[in-house]
Write a protein that holds these residues in place. Structure first.
Motif, PDB file in Angstrom:
ATOM      1  N   SER A 258     -32.516   3.194 -20.121  1.00 52.72           N
ATOM      2  CA  SER A 258     -31.394   2.363 -19.671  1.00 52.72           C
ATOM      3  C   SER A 258     -30.789   2.970 -18.414  1.00 52.72           C
ATOM      4  O   SER A 258     -31.045   4.141 -18.093  1.00 52.72           O
ATOM      5  CB  SER A 258     -30.325   2.299 -20.759  1.00 52.72           C
ATOM      6  OG  SER A 258     -29.739   3.594 -20.942  1.00 52.72           O
ATOM      7  N   VAL A 259     -29.970   2.210 -17.699  1.00 50.22           N
ATOM      8  CA  VAL A 259     -29.339   2.781 -16.510  1.00 50.22           C
ATOM      9  C   VAL A 259     -28.310   3.844 -16.886  1.00 50.22           C
ATOM     10  O   VAL A 259     -28.082   4.783 -16.117  1.00 50.22           O
ATOM     11  CB  VAL A 259     -28.695   1.706 -15.601  1.00 50.22           C
ATOM     12  CG1 VAL A 259     -29.762   0.837 -14.967  1.00 50.22           C
ATOM     13  CG2 VAL A 259     -27.655   0.881 -16.334  1.00 50.22           C
TER      14      VAL A 259
ATOM     15  N   THR B 182     -32.005   0.909 -10.049  1.00 51.26           N
ATOM     16  CA  THR B 182     -31.983  -0.517 -10.382  1.00 51.26           C
ATOM     17  C   THR B 182     -33.203  -0.830 -11.239  1.00 51.26           C
ATOM     18  O   THR B 182     -34.339  -0.526 -10.853  1.00 51.26           O
ATOM     19  CB  THR B 182     -32.009  -1.388  -9.113  1.00 51.26           C
ATOM     20  OG1 THR B 182     -30.909  -1.031  -8.278  1.00 51.26           O
ATOM     21  CG2 THR B 182     -31.909  -2.862  -9.469  1.00 51.26           C
ATOM     22  N   LEU B 183     -32.968  -1.426 -12.395  1.00 55.01           N
ATOM     23  CA  LEU B 183     -34.027  -1.795 -13.330  1.00 55.01           C
ATOM     24  C   LEU B 183     -34.019  -3.307 -13.524  1.00 55.01           C
ATOM     25  O   LEU B 183     -32.953  -3.900 -13.690  1.00 55.01           O
ATOM     26  CB  LEU B 183     -33.815  -1.108 -14.684  1.00 55.01           C
ATOM     27  CG  LEU B 183     -33.553   0.407 -14.663  1.00 55.01           C
ATOM     28  CD1 LEU B 183     -33.341   0.930 -16.083  1.00 55.01           C
ATOM     29  CD2 LEU B 183     -34.699   1.144 -13.989  1.00 55.01           C
TER      30      LEU B 183
ATOM     31  N   ILE C 285     -41.039  -8.514  -6.976  1.00 62.24           N
ATOM     32  CA  ILE C 285     -40.904  -9.298  -5.743  1.00 62.24           C
ATOM     33  C   ILE C 285     -39.959  -8.597  -4.771  1.00 62.24           C
ATOM     34  O   ILE C 285     -39.554  -9.176  -3.766  1.00 62.24           O
ATOM     35  CB  ILE C 285     -40.396 -10.729  -6.033  1.00 62.24           C
ATOM     36  CG1 ILE C 285     -39.072 -10.695  -6.804  1.00 62.24           C
ATOM     37  CG2 ILE C 285     -41.442 -11.553  -6.771  1.00 62.24           C
ATOM     38  CD1 ILE C 285     -38.435 -12.068  -6.995  1.00 62.24           C
ATOM     39  N   GLY C 286     -39.591  -7.347  -5.087  1.00 64.47           N
ATOM     40  CA  GLY C 286     -38.774  -6.553  -4.178  1.00 64.47           C
ATOM     41  C   GLY C 286     -37.295  -6.513  -4.483  1.00 64.47           C
ATOM     42  O   GLY C 286     -36.519  -6.020  -3.658  1.00 64.47           O
ATOM     43  N   VAL C 287     -36.874  -6.970  -5.666  1.00 66.92           N
ATOM     44  CA  VAL C 287     -35.441  -7.022  -5.964  1.00 66.92           C
ATOM     45  C   VAL C 287     -34.810  -5.634  -6.044  1.00 66.92           C
ATOM     46  O   VAL C 287     -33.821  -5.360  -5.344  1.00 66.92           O
ATOM     47  CB  VAL C 287     -35.172  -7.829  -7.249  1.00 66.92           C
ATOM     48  CG1 VAL C 287     -33.707  -7.684  -7.675  1.00 66.92           C
ATOM     49  CG2 VAL C 287     -35.508  -9.298  -7.033  1.00 66.92           C
ATOM     50  N   PRO C 288     -35.292  -4.709  -6.882  1.00 59.23           N
ATOM     51  CA  PRO C 288     -34.637  -3.395  -6.944  1.00 59.23           C
ATOM     52  C   PRO C 288     -34.722  -2.633  -5.630  1.00 59.23           C
ATOM     53  O   PRO C 288     -33.775  -1.941  -5.247  1.00 59.23           O
ATOM     54  CB  PRO C 288     -35.373  -2.672  -8.074  1.00 59.23           C
ATOM     55  CG  PRO C 288     -36.665  -3.368  -8.199  1.00 59.23           C
ATOM     56  CD  PRO C 288     -36.415  -4.799  -7.835  1.00 59.23           C
ATOM     57  N   ASP C 289     -35.839  -2.773  -4.932  1.00 59.76           N
ATOM     58  CA  ASP C 289     -36.013  -2.098  -3.650  1.00 59.76           C
ATOM     59  C   ASP C 289     -34.993  -2.601  -2.631  1.00 59.76           C
ATOM     60  O   ASP C 289     -34.409  -1.826  -1.865  1.00 59.76           O
ATOM     61  CB  ASP C 289     -37.423  -2.358  -3.122  1.00 59.76           C
ATOM     62  CG  ASP C 289     -38.459  -2.379  -4.227  1.00 59.76           C
ATOM     63  OD1 ASP C 289     -39.111  -1.354  -4.432  1.00 59.76           O
ATOM     64  OD2 ASP C 289     -38.602  -3.426  -4.887  1.00 59.76           O
TER      65      ASP C 289
ATOM     66  N   PHE D  76     -35.456   3.794  -7.773  1.00 60.80           N
ATOM     67  CA  PHE D  76     -34.275   4.621  -7.563  1.00 60.80           C
ATOM     68  C   PHE D  76     -34.365   5.262  -6.199  1.00 60.80           C
ATOM     69  O   PHE D  76     -35.440   5.486  -5.656  1.00 60.80           O
ATOM     70  CB  PHE D  76     -34.110   5.680  -8.665  1.00 60.80           C
ATOM     71  CG  PHE D  76     -34.819   6.980  -8.382  1.00 60.80           C
ATOM     72  CD1 PHE D  76     -34.170   8.026  -7.740  1.00 60.80           C
ATOM     73  CD2 PHE D  76     -36.143   7.157  -8.764  1.00 60.80           C
ATOM     74  CE1 PHE D  76     -34.823   9.224  -7.480  1.00 60.80           C
ATOM     75  CE2 PHE D  76     -36.801   8.354  -8.515  1.00 60.80           C
ATOM     76  CZ  PHE D  76     -36.139   9.394  -7.868  1.00 60.80           C
ATOM     77  N   THR D  77     -33.207   5.543  -5.620  1.00 62.16           N
ATOM     78  CA  THR D  77     -33.104   6.257  -4.351  1.00 62.16           C
ATOM     79  C   THR D  77     -31.965   7.253  -4.448  1.00 62.16           C
ATOM     80  O   THR D  77     -30.869   6.885  -4.882  1.00 62.16           O
ATOM     81  CB  THR D  77     -32.832   5.296  -3.178  1.00 62.16           C
ATOM     82  OG1 THR D  77     -33.784   4.245  -3.193  1.00 62.16           O
ATOM     83  CG2 THR D  77     -32.907   6.034  -1.852  1.00 62.16           C
ATOM     84  N   ALA D  78     -32.235   8.480  -4.052  1.00 59.81           N
ATOM     85  CA  ALA D  78     -31.197   9.511  -4.038  1.00 59.81           C
ATOM     86  C   ALA D  78     -31.057  10.063  -2.629  1.00 59.81           C
ATOM     87  O   ALA D  78     -32.052  10.266  -1.932  1.00 59.81           O
ATOM     88  CB  ALA D  78     -31.552  10.638  -5.010  1.00 59.81           C
TER      89      ALA D  78
END
Length: 534
Positions: A290-291, A383-384, A390-394, A371-373
């Protein structure tokens, strides 16, 4: 699993640095400028960012996440997603959007469990780092030291390849080696023992992204620790961080009440058709979380392995994982940033000059995560989502990082990632979209094609005559594929699964003694020989 790196994202990833990007190239000590604090920041020159972040700018970026996330959900129609941000050692944002399953009213919340897909690699890399810190193994420990049955095509590489080599995708194994065997139903042991049959690219020079290479390294570490990989991950990482909803075992995901199954797009609507079981490659793609739990992991990551006042992962053991170990994307022009991969992490340089680490994950059967840190800003976002990539979390992560760096979104990330993912669901096969020949040559009598055909990599394939046609049976699960005559000794069949998008077509080309299946011939191993022939 067709992970995020399976298709060319090139410039998008170098721009975003959220999944594949670059870091400063280390020079020799002789050529390096003196390491002394800069006059303006108190930082050494190699830690100074080109663009300062004003007070309050990160808070402002967090404040915009509600609108950004909801806009993405509304525009794409994906069923649901969850987002969390860590800053200053705390979870400063965590929220769910949409629903767990299309057609239901069950909302996604901060404890909803998603499959992470390839985001499992950096999570697993921190398990390995913990074991490195404990002295169980080193990143430079040869894999065969604790997994003696492991072998690759070159005896020298077999002896030399290390845990780090496989986590950096620099062993020489071909792209996504072994994934097709998993699709056919082979288990982890069966896949790993067949990797020795694959052709190798140059050792420690070539970057080719694999799931079972990482899995072999993790299995070696688990064997060194005398534990099952899922149990080791729980004991040394999930429990110390309080990640009570996280597991590296598929059954645990299926038994969660608050879980989000994956969805694929069918006729313009998202449907939950099949849940991906990634246990065979669990270290590379089998984590579910989970987030809320992932925020704890990110807190530890940003604190150099510290969490709750204690050391969970030794900082010196963790740092190599977060450092560039191989070039993953070479720059196309002198002014472009390159991409690098560490041990299980993408590492990079953002447009502002700040280093970043990150990773994305994707299942064609309905998962997209990222994820990005940004360590210098002490901030990270995860983001999960429960929909095919289709690129949503990115997009959301890249927009947030732009806001963190510059106070504004500077690129059309949605458009860039939409283009990058546009071919992800395209069917495979040379005959896709091709009309059948108008006057095909006749096939031989069907009995001329029947029999069992052997292959050391894929195992036996059986061709039977059934209902006036031919039927292919292959793999441990005895998957069947009806063959359709195409032209002469060429037949076709449809393939579906994690690595074969809907509409994929393979040829089956017969000779008197062999049959070659186009779909399984990517690495030149798709020819099967009729048993009883020499």
């Amino acid at each position: 699993m067709r992970a995020f790196h399976r298709f060319a994202l090139g410039a998008v990833l170098a721009l975003a640095a959220s999944t594949t990007a670059c870091v400063s190239i280390d020079t020799s000590a002789r050529d390096r400028p003196p390491s002394r604090p800069a006059q303006t920041s108190g930082l050494t020159p190699d830690r100074v960012a080109g663009v300062p972040i004003p007070d309050g700018q990160i808070d402002d970026a967090v404040a915009q996440l509600d609108d950004l996330a909801q806009q993405l959900l509304d525009r794409t129609g994906i069923p649901g997603m969850a987002v969390a941000v860590v800053h200053g050692g705390e979870t400063v944002y965590a929220k769910g959007f949409g629903v767990r399953a299309a057609g239901s009213d069950d909302p996604v919340d901060v404890d909803t469990v998603f499959q992470l897909a390839s985001m499992s690699k950096p999570v697993g890399a921190t398990v390995v780092a913990q074991q490195v810190g404990d002295g169980t193994v080193g990143w430079d420990t040869p894999v065969i030291e604790h997994l003696p049955a492991f072998a690759l095509a070159d005896p020298y590489v077999t002896e030399q390849v290390t845990v780090g080599d496989l986590y950096a995708h620099r062993s020489g194994l071909p792209d996504h080696a072994g994934d097709e065997l998993e699709d056919l139903g082979y288990d982890r042991t069966q896949v790993l023992e067949r990797l020795r049959l694959l052709p190798l690219s140059p050792f420690r020079i070539t970057y080719d992204y694999t799931n079972f290479g990482v899995t072999a390294a993790a299995q070696s570490v688990a064997d060194a620790a005398g534990a099952d990989w899922a149990d080791l991950s729980r004991r040394v990482l999930y429990e110390p961080l309080g990640m009570s909803s996280t597991s590296s075992r598929f059954q645990d995901f299926t038994e969660r009440d608050n879980r989000a199954p994956g969805h694929i797009l069918v006729d313009g609507q998202y449907v939950a058709r099949e849940v991906r079981d990634p246990d065979a490659q669990s270290p590379a793609g089998g984590v579910s979380s989970s987030v809320n739990d992932m925020a704890k992991w990110l807190t530890m990551l940003l604190a150099d392995g510290q969490f709750g006042g204690r050391t969970v992962v030794d900082a010196k053991a963790l740092q190599p994982a977060l450092s560039p170990q191989v070039v993953s994307h070479a720059p196309g022009t002198p002014d472009a940033r390159a991409g690098f991969y560490g041990y299980g992490f993408n590492v990079g340089t953002l447009a502002s000059g700040r280093t970043s680490v990150g990773h994305a994950g994707a299942f064609a059967l309905g998962v997209a995560t990222a994820f990005t840190a940004v360590p210098s800003a002490d901030v990270a976002i995860v983001t999960l989502t429960n929909a095919a990539p289709i690129g949503v979390p990115d997009t959301l992560n890249a927009e947030f990082v732009d806001l963190v760096q510059f106070g504004e979104i500077r690129e059309d990330w949605a458009g860039l990632y939409k283009q990058a993912y546009s071919g992800y669901a395209d069917p495979k096969g040379a005959l896709v979209g091709q009309a059948p020949p108008a006057d095909p040559a006749r096939a031989k009598p069907l009995g001329d094609y029947t029999g069992t055909y052997g292959n050391p990599y894929f195992g036996p394939a059986r061709i039977d005559e059934r209902d006036g046609g031919l039927l292919l049976t292959i793999g441990p699960r005895e998957q069947t594929y009806p063959l359709t005559h195409r032209d002469g000794d060429v037949f076709t069949f449809e393939v579906t699964g994690e690595n074969a998008p809907d509409g994929t077509i393979s040829t089956a080309t017969f000779t008197p003694d062999t049959v070659t299946f186009e779909y399984w011939d990517t690495d030149g191993l798709g020819t099967f020989t009729r048993e009883g022939t020499s």
